[in-house]
Enzyme design. Structure first.
Site, short mmCIF file in Angstrom:
data_model
loop_
_atom_site.label_atom_id
_atom_site.label_comp_id
_atom_site.label_asym_id
_atom_site.label_seq_id
_atom_site.Cartn_x
_atom_site.Cartn_y
_atom_site.Cartn_z
N GLU A 131 0.86 -1.15 0.07
CA GLU A 131 0.29 0.13 0.26
C GLU A 131 0.80 1.33 -0.05
O GLU A 131 0.97 1.96 0.93
CB GLU A 131 -0.56 0.10 0.68
CG GLU A 131 -2.08 0.71 0.74
CD GLU A 131 -2.85 1.17 2.35
OE1 GLU A 131 -3.59 2.58 2.61
OE2 GLU A 131 -2.76 0.23 3.27
N ASP A 248 -16.85 -0.57 9.49
CA ASP A 248 -16.94 -0.35 11.18
C ASP A 248 -17.60 0.57 11.76
O ASP A 248 -17.71 0.76 12.48
CB ASP A 248 -15.05 -0.92 11.04
CG ASP A 248 -14.48 0.89 10.68
OD1 ASP A 248 -15.18 2.34 9.50
OD2 ASP A 248 -12.83 1.58 11.26
N GLY A 249 -18.38 1.48 10.73
CA GLY A 249 -19.19 2.15 10.85
C GLY A 249 -18.62 3.75 11.36
O GLY A 249 -19.12 4.97 11.91
N HIS A 251 -14.67 4.18 9.93
CA HIS A 251 -13.80 4.80 8.53
C HIS A 251 -15.16 5.42 7.27
O HIS A 251 -14.68 6.18 6.77
CB HIS A 251 -13.59 3.97 7.45
CG HIS A 251 -12.39 3.86 8.00
ND1 HIS A 251 -12.35 3.00 9.25
CD2 HIS A 251 -10.46 3.72 7.54
CE1 HIS A 251 -10.68 2.95 9.28
NE2 HIS A 251 -10.56 3.45 8.96
N ASP A 274 -8.26 -3.53 6.87
CA ASP A 274 -7.49 -2.61 7.40
C ASP A 274 -7.00 -2.50 8.76
O ASP A 274 -6.69 -1.01 9.19
CB ASP A 274 -7.55 -1.33 7.29
CG ASP A 274 -6.61 0.04 6.35
OD1 ASP A 274 -5.47 -0.31 6.30
OD2 ASP A 274 -7.02 1.19 6.51
N GLY A 309 -5.37 3.14 10.31
CA GLY A 309 -6.29 1.50 10.03
C GLY A 309 -6.84 1.58 10.91
O GLY A 309 -8.43 2.52 11.18
#
Length: 382
Positions: A131, A248-249, A251, A274, A309
Site C-alpha cells: 500500500e 466499521d461504522g 471509516h 485495514d 488503519g
C-alpha cells in the site's frame, strides 16, 4: 483421511442448504452430498456442526497487523505467522499482509518474508499488499510522506518479484506514469488506486491502463461532487473494477456504503479490515513510524487525528454488513470470501464451498460469532 462436516446451514453457491454434508479429503472439498447419503458412514471422521452457519473462509486483502504485530515494524516470517493466526480467530482463512509506504529495503525484506512464509505453508498467507509508497501527499492518511516516490524500472521489478503468491499494489494513478502501471500489470501485479487525489479523468486513465480496483473506497481519495466526480465517482461508475470497503461504522457512514452497493454491480464490493496490531491482541497500542498509537473505543487515530488503519476484524465486518447495511448473511459472506477471491484471481480454488475447492471454511453461531475455522481441512476452534 476423509472428514465429513454435517448438520450445518451450508452456503453452497448462492444459497444456504441444511440438507448437505461437506466431504473433505487431503485438504480439499471432494463432494457436497445429501446429509443422509449412506456412503458417509465410511468416513474416517464425522463432525456434527450443531446447526451452525458454515461459510467459505474469509479473505482479507488489507491486513497491516494483528496479534500485536505490525508488518512494517517486523517484516519476517514469525510476524506473518502471528498476524495470520490472530485474524484466523475471526474467520479469516486467507489474507494479504499489508506493508504501508516504506523504504525500498523494507519492501524487499517484506516480499522475501512473504515468499518464505508461503514456501513454509504458513496458514492463511496468500501474498502481499504493498500500500504505497507511490501515493499522493494530499491524501496520505497516516502514511509518512517522506517515503513517497515514483517507481523506476528497478522498483517496478522489485514490486513484482513475489513469484509464489499474489501481489496487490495500491498507488495513486496521477503520481505514477501510465506506462509504469501497465508494466506492473504485465508482470502480474494486481494494481489498485488508493491514497489518491486523482481527478475523474486521471482515475479513468488509470483504469484504462489496468487498475483493477480501489483501496478502501471513500477513504483517502478525491470525493464525488457535482462538478468533479473524482476518484470516488470513477470507482462507482466503473462496472468492471472492485472496491474494498471498511465496514466499521467509523471509516465510512453506512449510508455511503449503501450508495456504493447500489451503484456497483453485484460482486464488485468486498469487505476489508485495514486492521492494525490491536486486532487479536490485549494491548490497544502500537508504534507506527516512531509514534505510539492507541485504539480508543475501537477507533485508531494518530496524533494528527488521521485514521491509522482500524481495529476491525472480518467477522465483525460481516456482522456489520448484515446489521448496519441490511444485507442478507449470504451476501455479506460473499463480500468476505467469493468477491475478494475473484479480485485476487484466486476464485478457481478459494472463496466457495464447492467440489475441488480448498477446504477453507468458517463456522458461525446464531449470533454470527466464529466457532471454528478450517484451512486446507485443518480445524482450529475459536
Amino acid at each position: 483421511m476423509k472428514t465429513v462436516l454435517r448438520n450445518a446451514r451450508i452456503l453452497a453457491g448462492d444459497e444456504f442448504r441444511d440438507d448437505l454434508a461437506v466431504v473433505i479429503e487431503d485438504g480439499v472439498i471432494t463432494a457436497l452430498v445429501s446429509d443422509a447419503a449412506p456412503q458417509l458412514g465410511s468416513a474416517d471422521e464425522q463432525v456434527d456442526l450443531g446447526g451452525g452457519w458454515l461459510l467459505p473462509g474469509f479473505i482479507d486483502a488489507q491486513v497491516n497487523g494483528g496479534g500485536g504485530v505490525l508488518f512494517n515494524n517486523t517484516p519476517d516470517v514469525d510476524s506473518l505467522r502471528t498476524l495470520a493466526a490472530a485474524h484466523r480467530r475471526f474467520g479469516t482463512t486467507g489474507l494479504l499482509p499489508t506493508l504501508i509506504s516504506d523504504d525500498v529495503q523494507v519492501m524487499r525484506t517484506a516480499i522475501a518474508a512473504t515468499r518464505e512464509a508461503i514456501q513454509a505453508k504458513v496458514p492463511g498467507v496468500l501474498g502481499i499488499h504493498l500500500e504505497g509508497p507511490y501515493i499522493a501527499p494530499a491524501r496520505k492518511g497516516t502514511h509518512n510522506p517522506d517515503k513517497f516516490r515514483v517507481p523506476d524500472a528497478d522498483e517496478i521489478a522489485m514490486a513484482a518479484s513475489l513469484d509464489n503468491g499474489v501481489t496487490l499494489l495500491t498507488l495513486a494513478p496521477e503520481r505514477v506514469p501510465l506506462e509504469s502501471i501497465r508494466a506492473l500489470v504485465e508482470r502480474g501485479v494486481i494494481v489498485a488506486a488508493g491514497h489518491t487525489a486523482a481527478t475523474y479523468e486521471e482515475a479513468k486513465a488509470g483504469l484504462d491502463a489496468g487498475i483493477r480496483g480501489f483501496t478502501h473506497l471513500y477513504n483517502a481519495m478525491s470525493p464525488l461532487t457535482g462538478r468533479e466526480p473524482g476518484a470516488v465517482g470513477a470507482a462507482l461508475e466503473d462496472r468492471d473494477s472492485w472496491v474494498g470497503i471498511i465496514a466499521d461504522g467509523v471509516h465510512v457512514h453506512p449510508a455511503s456504503l449503501r450508495v456504493a452497493l447500489a451503484a456497483k454491480p453485484r460482486g464488485k464490493v468486498m469487505l476489508v479490515t485495514d486492521a492494525m496490531p490491536p486486532v487479536g491482541a490485549d494491548d490497544p497500542s502500537y508504534e507506527l513510524y516512531g509514534e505510539v498509537i492507541t485504539a480508543v473505543d475501537g477507533v485508531v487515530r494518530n496524533a494528527a487525528g488521521s485514521l491509522a488503519g482500524s481495529a476491525l476484524d472480518m467477522a465483525t465486518a460481516v456482522r456489520n454488513a448484515v446489521q448496519q447495511l441490511g444485507l442478507p448473511l449470504e451476501e455479506a459472506a460473499r463480500m468476505a470470501a467469493r468477491y475478494p477471491a475473484q479480485f485476487l484471481n484466486l476464485d478457481d480454488r478459494l472463496g466457495e464451498i464447492a467440489e475441488g475447492y480448498q477446504a477453507d471454511l468458517v463456522l458461525l453461531d446464531d449470533a454470527l460469532q466464529v466457532r471454528a475455522t478450517w484451512i486446507a481441512g485443518q480445524r482450529e476452534d475459536a
